[in-house]
Scaffold this motif. Sequence first.
Motif, PDB file in Angstrom:
ATOM      1  N   LEU A   1       0.831  -1.208   0.000  1.00  0.00           N
ATOM      2  CA  LEU A   1       0.000   0.000   0.000  1.00  0.00           C
ATOM      3  C   LEU A   1       0.865   1.257   0.000  1.00  0.00           C
ATOM      4  O   LEU A   1       0.597   2.205  -0.755  1.00  0.00           O
ATOM      5  CB  LEU A   1      -0.938  -0.010   1.210  1.00  0.00           C
ATOM      6  N   CYS A   2       1.903   1.262   0.825  1.00  0.00           N
ATOM      7  CA  CYS A   2       2.821   2.413   0.846  1.00  0.00           C
ATOM      8  C   CYS A   2       3.570   2.548  -0.467  1.00  0.00           C
ATOM      9  O   CYS A   2       3.807   3.666  -0.946  1.00  0.00           O
ATOM     10  CB  CYS A   2       3.804   2.277   1.998  1.00  0.00           C
ATOM     11  N   MET A   3       3.938   1.424  -1.076  1.00  0.00           N
ATOM     12  CA  MET A   3       4.632   1.477  -2.354  1.00  0.00           C
ATOM     13  C   MET A   3       3.739   2.056  -3.443  1.00  0.00           C
ATOM     14  O   MET A   3       4.162   2.918  -4.219  1.00  0.00           O
ATOM     15  CB  MET A   3       5.110   0.094  -2.777  1.00  0.00           C
ATOM     16  N   VAL A   4       2.506   1.611  -3.498  1.00  0.00           N
ATOM     17  CA  VAL A   4       1.571   2.132  -4.501  1.00  0.00           C
ATOM     18  C   VAL A   4       1.314   3.618  -4.278  1.00  0.00           C
ATOM     19  O   VAL A   4       1.287   4.402  -5.236  1.00  0.00           O
ATOM     20  CB  VAL A   4       0.254   1.318  -4.476  1.00  0.00           C
ATOM     21  N   ALA A   5       1.161   4.015  -3.019  1.00  0.00           N
ATOM     22  CA  ALA A   5       0.949   5.436  -2.728  1.00  0.00           C
ATOM     23  C   ALA A   5       2.169   6.258  -3.130  1.00  0.00           C
ATOM     24  O   ALA A   5       2.035   7.359  -3.680  1.00  0.00           O
ATOM     25  CB  ALA A   5       0.647   5.628  -1.239  1.00  0.00           C
ATOM     26  N   GLY A   6       3.373   5.732  -2.893  1.00  0.00           N
ATOM     27  CA  GLY A   6       4.587   6.447  -3.279  1.00  0.00           C
ATOM     28  C   GLY A   6       4.741   6.570  -4.782  1.00  0.00           C
ATOM     29  O   GLY A   6       5.118   7.634  -5.302  1.00  0.00           O
ATOM     30  N   VAL A   7       4.454   5.495  -5.510  1.00  0.00           N
ATOM     31  CA  VAL A   7       4.551   5.546  -6.970  1.00  0.00           C
ATOM     32  C   VAL A   7       3.497   6.495  -7.541  1.00  0.00           C
ATOM     33  O   VAL A   7       3.787   7.265  -8.463  1.00  0.00           O
ATOM     34  CB  VAL A   7       4.423   4.124  -7.565  1.00  0.00           C
ATOM     35  N   LEU A   8       2.289   6.456  -6.999  1.00  0.00           N
ATOM     36  CA  LEU A   8       1.262   7.393  -7.466  1.00  0.00           C
ATOM     37  C   LEU A   8       1.633   8.840  -7.155  1.00  0.00           C
ATOM     38  O   LEU A   8       1.378   9.740  -7.965  1.00  0.00           O
ATOM     39  CB  LEU A   8      -0.089   7.047  -6.844  1.00  0.00           C
TER      40      LEU A   8
ATOM     41  N   ALA B   1      11.928  -1.227  -1.806  1.00  0.00           N
ATOM     42  CA  ALA B   1      13.065  -1.518  -0.929  1.00  0.00           C
ATOM     43  C   ALA B   1      13.048  -0.619   0.306  1.00  0.00           C
ATOM     44  O   ALA B   1      13.355  -1.069   1.411  1.00  0.00           O
ATOM     45  CB  ALA B   1      14.367  -1.335  -1.700  1.00  0.00           C
ATOM     46  N   PHE B   2      12.699   0.654   0.132  1.00  0.00           N
ATOM     47  CA  PHE B   2      12.705   1.576   1.270  1.00  0.00           C
ATOM     48  C   PHE B   2      11.539   1.333   2.225  1.00  0.00           C
ATOM     49  O   PHE B   2      11.631   1.650   3.400  1.00  0.00           O
ATOM     50  CB  PHE B   2      12.697   3.024   0.793  1.00  0.00           C
ATOM     51  N   THR B   3      10.446   0.782   1.732  1.00  0.00           N
ATOM     52  CA  THR B   3       9.305   0.521   2.607  1.00  0.00           C
ATOM     53  C   THR B   3       9.368  -0.849   3.268  1.00  0.00           C
ATOM     54  O   THR B   3       8.423  -1.236   3.957  1.00  0.00           O
ATOM     55  CB  THR B   3       7.972   0.654   1.841  1.00  0.00           C
ATOM     56  N   SER B   4      10.470  -1.571   3.078  1.00  0.00           N
ATOM     57  CA  SER B   4      10.578  -2.879   3.746  1.00  0.00           C
ATOM     58  C   SER B   4      10.671  -2.705   5.262  1.00  0.00           C
ATOM     59  O   SER B   4      10.286  -3.603   6.010  1.00  0.00           O
ATOM     60  CB  SER B   4      11.779  -3.650   3.216  1.00  0.00           C
ATOM     61  N   GLY B   5      11.144  -1.557   5.716  1.00  0.00           N
ATOM     62  CA  GLY B   5      11.154  -1.285   7.154  1.00  0.00           C
ATOM     63  C   GLY B   5       9.752  -1.162   7.715  1.00  0.00           C
ATOM     64  O   GLY B   5       9.490  -1.572   8.852  1.00  0.00           O
TER      65      GLY B   5
ATOM     66  N   ILE C   1      20.535  -8.292 -12.388  1.00  0.00           N
ATOM     67  CA  ILE C   1      19.783  -9.083 -11.406  1.00  0.00           C
ATOM     68  C   ILE C   1      20.509  -9.072 -10.068  1.00  0.00           C
ATOM     69  O   ILE C   1      19.877  -8.947  -9.006  1.00  0.00           O
ATOM     70  CB  ILE C   1      19.571 -10.517 -11.920  1.00  0.00           C
ATOM     71  N   VAL C   2      21.830  -9.150 -10.077  1.00  0.00           N
ATOM     72  CA  VAL C   2      22.599  -9.104  -8.829  1.00  0.00           C
ATOM     73  C   VAL C   2      22.440  -7.732  -8.165  1.00  0.00           C
ATOM     74  O   VAL C   2      22.271  -7.637  -6.936  1.00  0.00           O
ATOM     75  CB  VAL C   2      24.085  -9.430  -9.106  1.00  0.00           C
ATOM     76  N   ILE C   3      22.453  -6.663  -8.954  1.00  0.00           N
ATOM     77  CA  ILE C   3      22.269  -5.320  -8.393  1.00  0.00           C
ATOM     78  C   ILE C   3      20.887  -5.184  -7.773  1.00  0.00           C
ATOM     79  O   ILE C   3      20.736  -4.603  -6.687  1.00  0.00           O
ATOM     80  CB  ILE C   3      22.525  -4.247  -9.468  1.00  0.00           C
ATOM     81  N   ILE C   4      19.867  -5.708  -8.426  1.00  0.00           N
ATOM     82  CA  ILE C   4      18.509  -5.659  -7.893  1.00  0.00           C
ATOM     83  C   ILE C   4      18.444  -6.426  -6.560  1.00  0.00           C
ATOM     84  O   ILE C   4      17.833  -5.971  -5.595  1.00  0.00           O
ATOM     85  CB  ILE C   4      17.490  -6.201  -8.907  1.00  0.00           C
TER      86      ILE C   4
END
Length: 166
Positions: A63-70, A95-99, A157-160
Amino acid sequence: TGFLATILMRVLKNDFSRYARMEEEQGLEVEESGWKLVHGDVFRFPEQRELFCAVLGNGVQLLCMVAGVLFLACLGVATHNNRGALLVSALLIFAFTSGINGYVSGSMYSKMEGTNWVWNLLLSYFLFLGPLFVMATFLNFVAVAYNSSTALPFGTIVIILLILTL
């Protein structure tokens, strides 16, 4: 919703008064019926509390990811014309919202009196990311097999993976 709340309050009020009246008259233990039977199930912890907390944490993270992308799309940073910028911003925000995922999952798990918090943390991290990574890797192998230009190189892929293990 107000009408429904009024009806439910009236039913509960009648049940309370009926139970109080029956206890005063008989003074004996009355067999429970109605909402008292459901009371134990409503306030009981789920059997798979680790899974429940992990799903809740992943839902809040998505939900936070979708809100951030929007939000970024409304600012014009991630437009639909540049598909790569949208995917990179979604990956970084994920990645930042994994916390947030870990916090929500861990706090709910501790409220449910859970003891195995390390397992809960790992489950909440890999519940969404594990199947997503397996599916993306399989699709990338299919793209490489067909010599597609959308196939990601191994270094990318390794960087991701390094970004996601922040």
